[in-house]
Design a protein around this motif. Structure first.
Motif, mmCIF file in Angstrom:
data_model
loop_
_atom_site.group_PDB
_atom_site.id
_atom_site.type_symbol
_atom_site.label_atom_id
_atom_site.label_comp_id
_atom_site.label_asym_id
_atom_site.label_seq_id
_atom_site.Cartn_x
_atom_site.Cartn_y
_atom_site.Cartn_z
ATOM 1 N N THR A 162 0.938 -1.049 0.014
ATOM 2 C CA THR A 162 0.105 0.009 0.046
ATOM 3 C C THR A 162 0.859 1.213 0.075
ATOM 4 O O THR A 162 1.926 1.284 0.792
ATOM 5 C CB THR A 162 -0.877 0.040 1.342
ATOM 6 N N ALA A 163 0.492 2.205 -0.633
ATOM 7 C CA ALA A 163 1.183 3.399 -0.740
ATOM 8 C C ALA A 163 1.432 3.890 0.393
ATOM 9 O O ALA A 163 0.317 4.150 1.401
ATOM 10 C CB ALA A 163 0.613 4.419 -1.654
ATOM 11 N N PRO A 164 2.405 4.773 0.935
ATOM 12 C CA PRO A 164 2.685 5.542 2.077
ATOM 13 C C PRO A 164 1.837 6.966 2.026
ATOM 14 O O PRO A 164 1.367 7.232 1.200
ATOM 15 C CB PRO A 164 4.313 5.810 2.171
ATOM 16 N N ALA A 165 2.135 7.611 3.048
ATOM 17 C CA ALA A 165 1.394 9.075 3.234
ATOM 18 C C ALA A 165 1.992 9.709 1.962
ATOM 19 O O ALA A 165 3.201 9.466 1.524
ATOM 20 C CB ALA A 165 1.872 9.555 4.496
ATOM 21 N N SER A 184 21.432 2.686 -3.188
ATOM 22 C CA SER A 184 19.891 2.856 -3.382
ATOM 23 C C SER A 184 19.602 2.062 -4.862
ATOM 24 O O SER A 184 20.588 2.081 -5.859
ATOM 25 C CB SER A 184 19.573 4.168 -3.730
ATOM 26 N N LEU A 185 18.550 1.194 -4.809
ATOM 27 C CA LEU A 185 18.082 0.487 -6.129
ATOM 28 C C LEU A 185 16.758 1.276 -6.747
ATOM 29 O O LEU A 185 16.166 0.897 -7.553
ATOM 30 C CB LEU A 185 18.083 -0.883 -5.797
ATOM 31 N N GLY A 186 16.559 2.512 -6.019
ATOM 32 C CA GLY A 186 15.455 3.168 -6.599
ATOM 33 C C GLY A 186 14.139 3.195 -5.615
ATOM 34 O O GLY A 186 14.068 2.603 -4.653
ATOM 35 N N LEU A 187 13.247 4.017 -6.081
ATOM 36 C CA LEU A 187 11.969 4.085 -5.567
ATOM 37 C C LEU A 187 11.126 2.474 -5.910
ATOM 38 O O LEU A 187 11.022 2.050 -6.558
ATOM 39 C CB LEU A 187 11.220 5.084 -5.634
ATOM 40 N N LEU A 188 10.152 2.196 -4.611
ATOM 41 C CA LEU A 188 9.547 0.778 -5.109
ATOM 42 C C LEU A 188 7.951 1.678 -5.474
ATOM 43 O O LEU A 188 7.438 2.297 -4.934
ATOM 44 C CB LEU A 188 9.476 0.297 -3.560
ATOM 45 N N PRO A 189 7.418 0.697 -6.337
ATOM 46 C CA PRO A 189 6.185 0.804 -6.674
ATOM 47 C C PRO A 189 4.945 0.272 -5.675
ATOM 48 O O PRO A 189 5.511 -0.313 -4.714
ATOM 49 C CB PRO A 189 5.797 0.111 -8.104
ATOM 50 N N THR A 190 3.853 0.583 -5.647
ATOM 51 C CA THR A 190 3.064 0.327 -4.952
ATOM 52 C C THR A 190 1.521 0.008 -5.574
ATOM 53 O O THR A 190 1.413 0.247 -6.915
ATOM 54 C CB THR A 190 2.423 1.422 -3.692
#
Length: 241
Positions: A162-165, A184-190
């Motif tokens: 689930t997406a954070p705030a 860092s490997l990057g941002l995670l999708p949700t």
């Protein structure tokens, strides 16, 4: 065995869905499942949890040596060899080549020697792939991470994340061996989103010896410093495949 133990129900249900519950134990569990709504609910739960992992995992062709070992253990190798020898014998009989077999073999050996002398031996390296499943606090899978070092690709699929705030983002980090600084490997999708991106060259060599992966809660858009600034909320082990 106490079948009214919720932890036992969950353990057996997960093993049943994975296929590791076999033989008489599996048959007893199936009989129990027909009579118990609680057990059926546990099985449905694990099917929902593990089903996306199966769908997200592509079929991998086993190496020739692995397939040979499977045939050896199941007795299939002897049967396959017998069939090949039988087919070869029938072929020779039909064509009448048995009289010149020694001459053909000698000529083939000479041709092969010439080809080997002219053609340098090329060894194709096996593709190195790594996979990790980031689980939530109740062991539910949140992200499936796959890294292909040979192709230089990184694929991340959100399963139950689930997406954070709105003011935050989840960021994935590789934890190098020896306590070196996370990378860092990057941002995670949700949600149901996925990411397929390049795996930087400088990070590929870290995967084989990495201590694992970590997920931190960062400001929206990721860490502003290149290092984790927020709390580490999840961790995962890295497996080579």
């Amino acid at each position: 065995m106490r079948y009214d133990n919720p932890q036992l129900v969950q353990r057996l249900a997960s093993e049943y869905v994975l296929g590791t519950l076999t033989g008489r134990a599996r048959r007893r569990f199936e009989s129990w499942m027909r009579d118990s709504y609680q057990v059926r609910s546990a099985v449905w739960h694990w099917e929902r949890q593990l089903g996306p992992l199966a769908e997200a995992t592509s079929v991998v062709q086993p190496r020739a040596r692995v397939w040979e070992q499977v045939l050896e253990r199941t007795g299939g190798k002897a049967a396959a060899q017998a069939e090949r020898e039988s087919a070869r014998a029938r072929w020779f009989e039909r064509l009448g080549l048995w009289r010149g077999l020694s001459l053909v073999a000698t000529a083939a050996a000479v041709v092969l020697a010439v080809l080997l002398a002219r053609t340098p031996t090329e060894v194709t390296p096996q593709a190195q792939q790594y996979v990790a499943v980031v689980n939530g606090p109740e062991s539910q899978p949140l992200w499936l991470v796959r890294a292909d070092v040979q192709q230089g690709r990184l694929a991340i699929r959100s399963i139950n994340a689930t997406a954070p705030a709105p003011a935050n983002s989840y960021e994935l980090w590789i934890l190098p061996a020896g306590g070196a600084a996370p990378r860092s490997l990057g941002l995670l999708p949700t949600g149901t989103a996925s990411v397929d991106t390049d795996l930087p060259v400088e990070l590929r060599s870290l995967l084989a010896s990495a201590q694992g992966l970590a997920v931190s809660l960062e400001p929206a858009g990721g860490s502003p410093t290149g290092a984790p600034t927020g709390p580490v909320v999840y961790q995962a082990a890295i497996l080579s495949i």
